[in-house]
Design an enzyme around this catalytic site. Structure first.
Site, PDB file in Angstrom:
ATOM      1  N   CYS A   1       0.812  -1.226   0.000  1.00 23.64           N
ATOM      2  CA  CYS A   1       0.000   0.000   0.000  1.00 23.64           C
ATOM      3  C   CYS A   1       0.843   1.274   0.000  1.00 23.64           C
ATOM      4  CB  CYS A   1      -0.979  -0.012   1.175  1.00 23.64           C
ATOM      5  SG  CYS A   1      -0.223   0.077   2.818  1.00 23.64           S
TER       6      CYS A   1
ATOM      7  N   HIS B   1      -2.445   1.367   6.901  1.00 24.63           N
ATOM      8  CA  HIS B   1      -2.870   1.242   5.501  1.00 24.63           C
ATOM      9  C   HIS B   1      -3.044   2.639   4.924  1.00 24.63           C
ATOM     10  CE1 HIS B   1      -4.276  -0.955   2.023  1.00 24.63           C
ATOM     11  NE2 HIS B   1      -5.298  -0.115   1.909  1.00 24.63           N
TER      12      HIS B   1
ATOM     13  N   HIS C   1      -5.722   1.905  -4.245  1.00 25.59           N
ATOM     14  CA  HIS C   1      -4.854   1.339  -3.207  1.00 25.59           C
ATOM     15  C   HIS C   1      -4.479  -0.091  -3.541  1.00 25.59           C
ATOM     16  CE1 HIS C   1      -7.948  -0.992  -0.552  1.00 25.59           C
ATOM     17  NE2 HIS C   1      -8.411  -0.886  -1.765  1.00 25.59           N
TER      18      HIS C   1
END
Length: 359
Positions: free
Chosen positions: A273, A321, A333
């Site tokens: 990510c 994240h 993402h």
């Protein structure tokens, strides 16, 4: 990714009812538990008596832990790279310092030998003893110059030795830190692999139909969280255009859609990510921290209502994240192992906050 759907209409209806009634993932908004007898409440194959919803929650938790460990690994790797670079520079400085000290000692030795050949007197002092007044004055000047040169030489030698001691001390400190970060990397890597292996093992025990239902439940839960977020009025004031650099970052991230998630990866074939977001902004000419936690800690924070394409949305309470906002309530993402870089709802996970790389 599993992309199969239930074939029969009756099964589809049951799945839909189960998804709508299922509890949320660990990172989404809470929902009431599914009713008894639903697919979510039915015992999943090979799960030791757990329901499909319980298996899903366990898998989600394992991947969340893997994500946190990935951030720790990436941070340790970045620090190790920095310390390795500093060690190279210090090693070069030590070598140059040793060469300089050797040269200064050689010059000091030459001065000492010259004095010895002149019965311990520098040439200027010998001239001072002559009977010629002009030679006497020249001798005074040369003697002073010789004294200043000797003093300067000793000063340089002392400073060079002190610098060398500092470089050596710094190198030892950096080596200790480098080894400590290598240990952290190894521990994080072991934890990541263990969490991912455990999650894959749970999924592998499920029947094909159960895995399809699991994926559908995951998608429906994300959609429900996104709908709730949009319904809160979060997008009412979000109508800003991307900055020129933001447009470049978004273009880069968009071009990566479909590439697989691989923990620790920074492209060009795969990403995690924060590897995706950091490389997107690097491509725009604005380097940012490598990990989502460091991006949250170091980049300027902005209000959600002020968000514009290119900004980074940080997720989960521990900032493990990150996704790039691209407009219309969506992000790009790299979700987790087993998934590809994709578009998703910006509100499909628990938002911690928003940062702007080019504030």
């Amino acid at each position: 990714m599993y992309r199969r759907h239930c074939g029969a209409a009756a099964i589809t209806l049951v799945c839909a009812l189960a998804v709508l009634a299922a509890p949320a993932q660990a990172f989404a908004a809470p929902a009431p538990p599914g009713p008894a007898g639903s697919d979510a409440s039915a015992t999943a194959a090979g799960s030791g008596g757990k329901t499909l919803e319980e298996v899903r929650a366990e898998i989600d938790e394992l991947y969340l832990k893997a994500g946190a460990a990935t951030d720790a690994y990436n941070l340790a790797e970045e620090k190790a790279k920095k310390q390795s670079g500093e060690l190279v520079e210090l090693t070069q400085a030590i070598a140059e310092g040793q060469a300089k000290i050797a040269d200064l000692k050689s010059r000091a030795g030459a001065q000492a030998r010259e004095q010895y050949r002149n019965a311990g007197l520098p040439p200027g002092a010998q001239l001072m003893l002559s009977g010629d007044p002009q030679l006497f004055l020249d001798g005074i000047s040369r003697a002073r110059q010789g004294q200043q040169a000797a003093k300067g030489l000793l000063g340089q030698l002392t400073r060079s030795q002190e610098d060398l001691e500092t470089y050596t001390k710094d190198a030892n400190t950096n080596w200790t830190k480098l080894e400590a970060n290598r240990v952290k990397q190894a521990k994080a890597k072991k934890k990541i692999n263990a969490q991912i292996a455990a999650a894959k093992k749970l999924e592998s025990r499920l029947e094909k139909e159960e895995r399809a239902r699991l994926l559908k439940m995951e998608q429906e839960e994300a959609n429900r969280a996104q709908t709730s977020w949009l319904g809160s009025g979060a997008l009412k004031e979000i109508n800003r255009e991307a900055s020129p650099l933001g447009k470049q970052a978004v273009a880069f991230a968009t071009a990566q859609i479909g590439k697989p998630y691989v923990w620790g990866a920074e492209g060009p074939k795969s990403y995690d990510c924060s590897g995706l977001t950091s490389q997107a902004w690097a491509a725009a000419g604005r380097p940012i921290p490598r990990t989502s936690q460091e991006q949250w800690r170091l980049l300027p924070h902005i209000e959600i209502k002020d968000m514009r394409p290119g900004d980074l949305i940080i997720y989960h309470a521990d900032a493990t994240h990150v996704g790039m906002y691209v407009g219309d309530g969506r992000i790009i993402h790299a979700p987790r192992p087993g998934r590809d870089v994709t578009l998703a709802g910006a509100g499909s996970m628990q938002i911690l906050g928003v940062v702007r790389p080019d504030a």
